[in-house]
Design an enzyme around this catalytic site. Sequence first.
Site, PDB file in Angstrom:
ATOM      1  N   ASP A   1      35.956  31.854  39.031  1.00 44.35           N
ATOM      2  CA  ASP A   1      37.389  31.850  39.308  1.00 44.35           C
ATOM      3  C   ASP A   1      37.695  31.082  40.582  1.00 44.35           C
ATOM      4  OD1 ASP A   1      37.521  33.508  37.135  1.00 44.35           O
ATOM      5  OD2 ASP A   1      37.712  35.354  38.300  1.00 44.35           O
TER       6      ASP A   1
ATOM      7  N   LYS B   1      49.039  40.394  49.512  1.00 47.88           N
ATOM      8  CA  LYS B   1      48.366  39.580  48.501  1.00 47.88           C
ATOM      9  C   LYS B   1      49.349  38.899  47.555  1.00 47.88           C
ATOM     10  CE  LYS B   1      44.963  39.645  44.794  1.00 47.88           C
ATOM     11  NZ  LYS B   1      43.939  40.412  44.039  1.00 47.88           N
TER      12      LYS B   1
ATOM     13  N   ASP C   1      42.883  28.998  35.858  1.00 47.62           N
ATOM     14  CA  ASP C   1      41.978  28.673  36.959  1.00 47.62           C
ATOM     15  C   ASP C   1      40.705  29.515  36.902  1.00 47.62           C
ATOM     16  OD1 ASP C   1      43.114  31.081  37.509  1.00 47.62           O
ATOM     17  OD2 ASP C   1      43.668  30.651  39.575  1.00 47.62           O
TER      18      ASP C   1
END
Length: 954
Positions: free
Chosen positions: A655, A730, A887
């Site tokens: 990732d 985050k 991704d």
Amino acid sequence: MPLLLYPFYACVPPPRALLRRLSPPPPMAAVAPPPPAVRILSSVGALDLPPLPPPATDDFHWLDLFAFLNSPADTYHQIPPRGGEEGELEAGLELELELELERHAEVERQRERARKAQHRRQRQRQVKAETEAWARAAEEYREIEREMLDRRLAPALPYVKSLFVGWFEPLRDAIARDQDVQRRKRVKHVYAKYLLLLPADKVAVIVMHKMMGLLMSSKDGTGSVRVVQAAHCIGEAVEREFKVQTFFQKSRKKKDQGGNDPALEKEQAKCRKHVKSLVRRRKLSDAQKLVQQELELEEWGTEAQVKLGTRLIELLLDSAFVQSPADQTPDSSPDIRPAFKHVLRQPIIENGRLKMKHWVIECDHLVHEGFESTARHVDIPYLPMLVPPKKWKGYDKGGHLFLPSYIMRTHGVKDQKDAIKSVPRKQLRKVFEALDILGSTKWRVNRRVHDVVETIWSRGGGIAGLVDKTNIPLPERPESEDPDEVQKWKWSLKKAKKTNRELHAERCDTELKLSVARKMREEDGFYYPHNLDFRGRAYPMHPHLSHLGSDLCRGVLEYAEGRPLGKSGLCWLKIHLANKYGGGVEKLSHEGKLEFVENQLLDIFDSAANPVDGNCWWINAEDPFQCLAACMDLSDALKSSSPYRAVSHLPIHQDGSCNGLQHYAALGRDYMGAVAVNLVPGEKPADIYSEIAARVLDVVREDSLKDPDTNPNASLARVLVDQVDRKLVKQTVMTSVYGVTYIGARQQITKRLQEKGLITDDKLLYDVSCYTTRVTLDALGQMFQSARGIMAWLGDCAKMIASKNQPVKWTSPVGLPVVQPYKKYKNYMIRTSLQCLALRREGDAIAIQRQKAAFPPNFVHSLDSSHMMMTAIACKEAGLHFAGVHDSFWVHACDVDQMNQILREQFVELYSMPILENLLEEFQESFPTLEFPPCPPQGNFDVREVLTSTYFFN
């Protein structure tokens, strides 16, 4: 065995033509015993090997002689024999090798024939799945009706299945009556020509199942759906089924008639002549109808779909009923009421937004209560494919065999559709190839993990991320009549009911996913055709169970083809397990992750051997079912006699580290940003979220020491100082690259603070959230200055283009044309048989602000999709089985090292291009009258450092 020809050791082979007239060989008893010395003809490439002892007489076979005598003539006429015992043995070994190769070739031919036969069978099943799904469902209901009549009682059916059976016949008859009425009418309704295209029973099945599917997938779990949405979905489903059947029939007719059928050519010539005659006689409408029958089917359009769907909903409302359980007195009449209602919803506030009043279709509570057991009985006609998808060759050429498939999800946006249709096919070669690679990856259900999921689900769920099957209890009304207490209870009751509705919706979604897993469980393998969104990101076309989904979906899927782990693969399997366990372990170095796994081996073995009733260590993982799959794979390997040879079917993930910021750092050559997102080598993975949280905490601590009288932030900082952590910032950091606004960031941080539950006063919560948002965005701006500059430049260019009433459009590095679809929409009213509906139509005016705000994130998405496509093509060329989710790149464990090298090389190749310069040049060519600002300045980061970065993709 060596070919030994004892009776003919001194003879020269006769000419080849005479061999075919040999008489049958004598019986074995007539063969003379072998002499002590044997002469054998030599052949090309004989090896110098020690002589072998002569074989026993029993080893000789006349078939060997026959094969030798019938071998090609040039094998013994053109090469002079080598004398001596050595030449004889070499020639014998050479012939034995040739025979062995021929046997292997025959085995391979048989295997290939078996593979082709299997593929033909699977393709036939796929054709039936795409063309006969609704017909099979209709036949099922007819069969149940016949059984009920024969037995004079209802067969034992699940509750909702029995509802379907009860609705099917009245709805089918109502549709058939309406079809007859429309056939007889001289002036027909607009929907009439579409209503008459399919049989009534098939239309009835589509309406029932689509309506139930829409009600079940309602996110708020209210058991209602907007009339416009339901009508459009049902009309679209009928159109798609009609096109499938028409295309299938045409394909079958062409196959039956053959490619060069003179009769067919004569018929086509006759048709063309007839059309010309009609045109000359000015019967243009008749000519048009005749031509349309020969051309490809045109799209119906939203208005036609909605009008047909509304009429079918109206027939469903009049035909579908439910009956309460038989708990009434014998004298009372049965409580029979409509299954669905047409209801006007009053304005409500949802997620801070006002929803205006609108008409919905609402189901009765008896239907709503049966949703959780419904999913396994709702037909999902279009499952993953049993054969590889058709290769993409155009906008609507590829994907499913017969189902209408489009390479891009344009959602009716004409500009994007025209752009991709007008591009030369050669320019889209890489896009087509990448989608074909993603679609050709073969998957299967991981049966062991699926068994665990089913066991937990049957016991009520509530663990390992599965939703609980029981609702939360509703609060009881307080005995006190104090207005504050009563108001508090009302709010608690409303919140509990909302939570239960959401749980209900989650349970329905889980049932749909498990229903697909059950259907595909026994298949050797299946495939997911992929297409794109307008930015170029690839998605599986199947909506329910795919590797794009949740941990549950990813846990029950694995590669159908396995590969031996090897030494590196075993290490990567352990690292993957640590990543899926999470809890901070994913931020360790590779060595730290390996050490973590070694220390947890007993728990891992226990999780694999007894996942439900053991210690259940895996349940505490962040991705529990993916962690369990890795536990099972690792346990099998370590307990085998040779762990490196153990075959693994598990896809291992690599990732990107906050991938959007990685692309911005590479675009701007920003060294500080590159360090923060792992573009440069490091001893352990950098964590951008922890870094931003640390910066925010430093600022908050500094502010908390100030005097509240002179600094208003001091009191807010003192409330916040113990609540700053990675989780708080985050989501804001993650979405900052996608153009998150100040208001959006504040809402995100407010939710995180609410989850902590330490701030109960709403006014204080709002003030603290505003303060935290400002500090977080400032910290981001300091760390990623070049990213901020690029985002501002992209926004300025977009605003200039949109101000000319033109959409922002560009070409991605792999040749895909991208057009932003944001325009100002106009509402217009259409009258249907049920009600007047407001539909949205794309206007001519561009939404300037939305074009500007969306361009930076959309541009970065087009770059990460280009990187994924380039990596997919390179992996295919290297013989790797590749799967990708934006991704996140997946391959077998043994191939991770090779893929890591490939994806880094492709990233360097991508950012060795002058991407921003090319974009500016494209803008200037499209809008020569506009003065665009120059490209933003770049830093000193060398993108080739990515090649040696261990944690670039981790």
